[in-house]
Design a protein around this motif. Structure first.
Motif, PDB file in Angstrom:
ATOM      1  N   LYS A   2       5.790  -4.094   7.871  1.00 26.44           N
ATOM      2  CA  LYS A   2       6.573  -2.948   8.472  1.00 26.44           C
ATOM      3  C   LYS A   2       5.601  -2.312   9.119  1.00 26.44           C
ATOM      4  O   LYS A   2       4.483  -1.827   8.952  1.00 26.44           O
ATOM      5  CB  LYS A   2       7.317  -2.102   7.586  1.00 26.44           C
ATOM      6  CG  LYS A   2       8.197  -3.030   6.956  1.00 26.44           C
ATOM      7  CD  LYS A   2       9.025  -2.174   5.786  1.00 26.44           C
ATOM      8  CE  LYS A   2       9.958  -2.857   5.125  1.00 26.44           C
ATOM      9  NZ  LYS A   2      10.783  -2.015   4.151  1.00 26.44           N
ATOM     10  N   ASN A   4       6.148   0.682  10.550  1.00 29.84           N
ATOM     11  CA  ASN A   4       5.891   2.451  10.107  1.00 29.84           C
ATOM     12  C   ASN A   4       4.997   2.562   8.727  1.00 29.84           C
ATOM     13  O   ASN A   4       4.921   3.399   8.311  1.00 29.84           O
ATOM     14  CB  ASN A   4       7.128   2.947   9.972  1.00 29.84           C
ATOM     15  CG  ASN A   4       8.237   2.187   8.946  1.00 29.84           C
ATOM     16  OD1 ASN A   4       7.633   0.851   8.436  1.00 29.84           O
ATOM     17  ND2 ASN A   4       9.165   2.724   8.506  1.00 29.84           N
ATOM     18  N   HIS A   5       4.674   1.295   8.156  1.00 32.78           N
ATOM     19  CA  HIS A   5       3.804   1.282   7.069  1.00 32.78           C
ATOM     20  C   HIS A   5       2.305   0.919   7.422  1.00 32.78           C
ATOM     21  O   HIS A   5       1.518   0.663   6.544  1.00 32.78           O
ATOM     22  CB  HIS A   5       4.273   0.593   6.004  1.00 32.78           C
ATOM     23  CG  HIS A   5       5.407   1.221   4.957  1.00 32.78           C
ATOM     24  ND1 HIS A   5       5.601   1.148   3.784  1.00 32.78           N
ATOM     25  CD2 HIS A   5       5.978   2.249   5.280  1.00 32.78           C
ATOM     26  CE1 HIS A   5       6.565   1.981   3.317  1.00 32.78           C
ATOM     27  NE2 HIS A   5       6.762   2.557   4.318  1.00 32.78           N
ATOM     28  N   TYR A   6       2.116   0.955   8.640  1.00 30.80           N
ATOM     29  CA  TYR A   6       0.646   0.428   9.108  1.00 30.80           C
ATOM     30  C   TYR A   6      -0.007   1.594   9.822  1.00 30.80           C
ATOM     31  O   TYR A   6       0.538   2.100  10.796  1.00 30.80           O
ATOM     32  CB  TYR A   6       0.848  -0.867  10.007  1.00 30.80           C
ATOM     33  CG  TYR A   6      -0.557  -0.967  10.673  1.00 30.80           C
ATOM     34  CD1 TYR A   6      -1.627  -1.483  10.169  1.00 30.80           C
ATOM     35  CD2 TYR A   6      -0.575  -0.901  12.054  1.00 30.80           C
ATOM     36  CE1 TYR A   6      -2.898  -1.727  10.747  1.00 30.80           C
ATOM     37  CE2 TYR A   6      -1.748  -1.085  12.861  1.00 30.80           C
ATOM     38  CZ  TYR A   6      -2.862  -1.351  12.111  1.00 30.80           C
ATOM     39  OH  TYR A   6      -4.212  -1.686  12.808  1.00 30.80           O
ATOM     40  N   TYR A   7      -1.280   1.683   9.558  1.00 30.08           N
ATOM     41  CA  TYR A   7      -2.192   2.718  10.523  1.00 30.08           C
ATOM     42  C   TYR A   7      -3.500   2.299  10.203  1.00 30.08           C
ATOM     43  O   TYR A   7      -3.980   1.551   9.620  1.00 30.08           O
ATOM     44  CB  TYR A   7      -1.956   4.000   9.596  1.00 30.08           C
ATOM     45  CG  TYR A   7      -0.935   4.749   9.532  1.00 30.08           C
ATOM     46  CD1 TYR A   7      -0.435   5.745  10.471  1.00 30.08           C
ATOM     47  CD2 TYR A   7       0.288   4.609   8.616  1.00 30.08           C
ATOM     48  CE1 TYR A   7       0.795   6.309  10.569  1.00 30.08           C
ATOM     49  CE2 TYR A   7       1.445   5.011   8.531  1.00 30.08           C
ATOM     50  CZ  TYR A   7       1.612   6.117   9.512  1.00 30.08           C
ATOM     51  OH  TYR A   7       2.939   6.772   9.678  1.00 30.08           O
ATOM     52  N   PHE A 186       1.869  12.231   4.357  1.00 31.79           N
ATOM     53  CA  PHE A 186       2.915  11.710   3.224  1.00 31.79           C
ATOM     54  C   PHE A 186       2.520  12.595   2.190  1.00 31.79           C
ATOM     55  O   PHE A 186       1.458  12.277   1.303  1.00 31.79           O
ATOM     56  CB  PHE A 186       2.741  10.112   3.053  1.00 31.79           C
ATOM     57  CG  PHE A 186       3.106   9.327   4.166  1.00 31.79           C
ATOM     58  CD1 PHE A 186       4.249   8.718   4.422  1.00 31.79           C
ATOM     59  CD2 PHE A 186       2.214   8.992   5.078  1.00 31.79           C
ATOM     60  CE1 PHE A 186       4.691   7.987   5.470  1.00 31.79           C
ATOM     61  CE2 PHE A 186       2.511   8.178   6.347  1.00 31.79           C
ATOM     62  CZ  PHE A 186       3.750   7.611   6.485  1.00 31.79           C
ATOM     63  N   THR A 189       2.928  11.743  -2.468  1.00 22.73           N
ATOM     64  CA  THR A 189       2.670  10.140  -2.397  1.00 22.73           C
ATOM     65  C   THR A 189       1.588  10.280  -2.969  1.00 22.73           C
ATOM     66  O   THR A 189       0.317  10.466  -2.619  1.00 22.73           O
ATOM     67  CB  THR A 189       3.069   9.936  -0.925  1.00 22.73           C
ATOM     68  OG1 THR A 189       4.108  10.160  -0.286  1.00 22.73           O
ATOM     69  CG2 THR A 189       2.725   8.317  -0.972  1.00 22.73           C
ATOM     70  N   GLN A 204      -1.085   1.054  -2.471  1.00 24.39           N
ATOM     71  CA  GLN A 204       0.473   1.053  -3.045  1.00 24.39           C
ATOM     72  C   GLN A 204       0.749   2.436  -3.879  1.00 24.39           C
ATOM     73  O   GLN A 204      -0.074   3.021  -4.646  1.00 24.39           O
ATOM     74  CB  GLN A 204       0.085   0.057  -4.459  1.00 24.39           C
ATOM     75  CG  GLN A 204      -0.217  -1.519  -4.134  1.00 24.39           C
ATOM     76  CD  GLN A 204      -0.523  -2.241  -5.286  1.00 24.39           C
ATOM     77  OE1 GLN A 204      -0.923  -1.986  -6.079  1.00 24.39           O
ATOM     78  NE2 GLN A 204      -0.181  -3.748  -5.043  1.00 24.39           N
ATOM     79  N   ARG A 207       6.334   4.772  -2.635  1.00 24.29           N
ATOM     80  CA  ARG A 207       7.158   4.519  -1.368  1.00 24.29           C
ATOM     81  C   ARG A 207       6.823   2.939  -0.754  1.00 24.29           C
ATOM     82  O   ARG A 207       7.578   2.614   0.271  1.00 24.29           O
ATOM     83  CB  ARG A 207       6.556   5.335  -0.067  1.00 24.29           C
ATOM     84  CG  ARG A 207       6.796   6.743  -0.173  1.00 24.29           C
ATOM     85  CD  ARG A 207       6.184   7.693   0.655  1.00 24.29           C
ATOM     86  NE  ARG A 207       6.011   9.225   0.748  1.00 24.29           N
ATOM     87  CZ  ARG A 207       6.922   9.995   1.363  1.00 24.29           C
ATOM     88  NH1 ARG A 207       7.842   9.434   2.213  1.00 24.29           N
ATOM     89  NH2 ARG A 207       7.115  11.089   1.194  1.00 24.29           N
ATOM     90  N   GLY A 208       6.018   2.224  -1.396  1.00 31.27           N
ATOM     91  CA  GLY A 208       6.201   0.849  -1.210  1.00 31.27           C
ATOM     92  C   GLY A 208       4.289   0.684  -1.021  1.00 31.27           C
ATOM     93  O   GLY A 208       3.802   1.226  -1.442  1.00 31.27           O
ATOM     94  N   GLU A 209       4.495  -0.304  -0.140  1.00 33.06           N
ATOM     95  CA  GLU A 209       2.901  -0.631   0.423  1.00 33.06           C
ATOM     96  C   GLU A 209       2.715  -0.186   1.633  1.00 33.06           C
ATOM     97  O   GLU A 209       3.592  -0.379   2.620  1.00 33.06           O
ATOM     98  CB  GLU A 209       2.593  -2.163   0.304  1.00 33.06           C
ATOM     99  CG  GLU A 209       2.689  -2.676  -1.036  1.00 33.06           C
ATOM    100  CD  GLU A 209       2.446  -4.023  -1.312  1.00 33.06           C
ATOM    101  OE1 GLU A 209       2.349  -5.007  -0.322  1.00 33.06           O
ATOM    102  OE2 GLU A 209       1.962  -4.668  -2.218  1.00 33.06           O
ATOM    103  N   PHE A 210       1.554   0.502   1.980  1.00 33.07           N
ATOM    104  CA  PHE A 210       0.910   0.775   3.202  1.00 33.07           C
ATOM    105  C   PHE A 210      -0.362  -0.199   3.524  1.00 33.07           C
ATOM    106  O   PHE A 210      -0.886  -0.364   2.486  1.00 33.07           O
ATOM    107  CB  PHE A 210       0.632   2.300   3.099  1.00 33.07           C
ATOM    108  CG  PHE A 210       2.028   3.239   3.399  1.00 33.07           C
ATOM    109  CD1 PHE A 210       2.248   3.727   4.657  1.00 33.07           C
ATOM    110  CD2 PHE A 210       2.733   3.475   2.160  1.00 33.07           C
ATOM    111  CE1 PHE A 210       3.363   4.493   4.422  1.00 33.07           C
ATOM    112  CE2 PHE A 210       3.858   4.222   2.364  1.00 33.07           C
ATOM    113  CZ  PHE A 210       4.170   5.005   3.406  1.00 33.07           C
TER     114      PHE A 210
END
Length: 441
Positions: A2, A4-7, A186, A189, A204, A207-210
């Motif tokens: 996703k 919005n989960h990548y930086y 975040f 978290t 991990q 909120r899930g995986e980033f």
């Protein structure tokens, strides 16, 4: 994956070190997306909090455990933080001018301070050497009832007191103001595990995986725990050292008064500081006590403590070498006593009387829930306690940072180092001229 989960860069830990790196990457590099993960509800709430440290901008002028060369390096990073605070108008709000000094007590220390003053005056031209008459004007409580000779090297009108927690929050706020940059914050978290998948790091949490191209872990004592989980830093062990403070019950000190460091001891000598967040009160400390936890006031980290300590023959050898020294053994015992109700005030005041001779046990009180924890790192290969910062660099785009020295003061200097490493790895640009113009010139 996703979006919005990548930086491009993920920073684990929202203390002042992580916040300073967020700001540095956002303002002084071409990196477009950065995320900061903090397990608590606000930035700078653990060791960076003003209640957890001495609130001192350590520039090397009164810290007698610094060599000339280390002081030179520390001065540069302290100046960066001062320039940042002035640039954003935080002087008088988060950063203050407070008289400071290194106090020598007795003939041997008096000679030492005088010699050190002659050596360091070229590096700090504003330093003054204060005899007993001058000290009686500046801090009369230092002279009252004193029999030994004293002298101090110190300075007036220099920025020496700082609220690192407030500065950490400002780093995040100012990073978020950088145009055309995606800055993700975040809170609440906790990153519980990390792994690699291809060229991406996976973080991990609840909120899930980033996902990130590069990760920098600035999580205090937890940094080594995460490193061990990924198979890095097995040559290191973490010994958490908790520090406590005592308050004077009335105003007895208006300056930062540091004492001469015993070179055998790896921890700071007791000093007195006017408290920035408790008006009219002086705070004395810190004490130093090994604790089986990774945070000063959290009791649920014992298993994590064992994993990060990873006790073995090398660790036991370090403990043995430390405790066989009479000075260190006595120091450890005294600091244990300082934590025992009913005993601690009358024992600690003996040490405090080196600064204020007439102060008594009834004049001080234990500062409950005040003080932090420093992850002291043991090198298991060399079988020695590391007295400076420890960093684990990998070739897979992850850095683990422990025990920045001298603590929060070095946050922008350490952020510069990491930002350059990140840029080199990702092929991005570090804005040299802008960095120098704003923080070094």
């Amino acid at each position: 994956m996703k979006n919005n989960h990548y930086y491009q860069v993920a920073i684990v830990g929202g203390g002042i070190s992580g916040a300073a790196l967020l700001y540095t990457l956002a303002r002084y590099t071409d990196i477009q997306s950065i995320a900061l993960f903090e397990k608590y509800g606000e930035v700078g709430s653990v060791n960076t909090n003003a209640k957890s440290n001495s609130q001192t901008l350590h520039c090397g002028d009164i810290e007698t455990n610094y060599t000339y060369e280390k002081a030179k390096k520390v001065k540069r990073t302290a100046n960066m933080l001062e320039k940042y605070a002035l640039q954003h108008g935080y002087d008088g709000e988060h950063m203050h001018k407070v008289t400071k000094m290194a106090l020598g007590v007795g003939e041997e220390e008096v000679a030492y301070i005088k010699a050190r003053y002659e050596e360091f005056i070229s590096l700090y031209p504003y330093l003054e050497l204060w005899d007993e008459a001058a000290l009686a004007e500046i801090e009369p409580a230092l002279l009252e009832g004193r029999k030994e000779p004293i002298v101090a090297m110190g300075a007036k009108g220099e920025y020496s007191a700082i609220d690192f927690g407030a500065i950490a929050k400002s780093f995040v706020h100012n990073a978020e103001q950088e145009s055309k940059k995606e800055v993700g914050l975040f809170l609440d978290t906790e990153i519980k595990a990390m792994k690699k998948r291809g060229d991406k790091s996976i973080l991990q949490c609840d909120r899930g995986e980033f996902f990130a191209d590069f990760v920098v872990v600035n999580a205090g004592a937890h940094s080594l725990l995460l490193a061990h989980q990924m198979g890095f830093g097995k040559e290191y062990s973490c010994l958490p050292i908790g520090g406590s403070f005592f308050y004077a019950k009335k105003s007895v000190l208006h300056s930062k008064v540091y004492t001469v460091q015993n070179p055998k001891l790896p921890f700071a000598a007791v000093h007195g500081d006017p408290d920035l967040v408790k008006d009219g009160v002086a705070r004395f400390g810190p004490t130093a006590l090994a604790l089986p936890k990774l945070e000063r006031y959290k009791a649920n980290h014992f298993i994590d403590f064992l994993h990060s300590l990873s006790p073995d023959e090398a660790v036991l050898k370090v403990f043995y070498d430390l405790l066989k020294d009479d000075d260190i053994r006595d120091y450890v015992f005294r600091n244990f006593i300082y934590e025992i109700p009913g005993l601690r005030r009358k024992e600690f005041v003996k040490e405090l009387q080196k600064i204020i001779p007439m102060i008594g046990a009834d004049d001080i009180k234990f500062a409950k829930n005040i003080g932090g924890l420093r992850p002291q790192v043991i090198d298991k290969v060399k079988k020695e306690l590391l007295l400076g910062e420890a960093k684990i660099e990998t070739d897979i785009g992850i850095i683990f940072n422990m025990t920045p020295s001298p603590g929060a003061t070095s946050c922008l200097g350490n952020a510069e180092i990491d930002a350059r490493l990140v840029c080199d790895f990702l092929g991005q640009k570090f804005k040299e001229n802008k960095f120098k113009d704003e923080l070094e010139s």
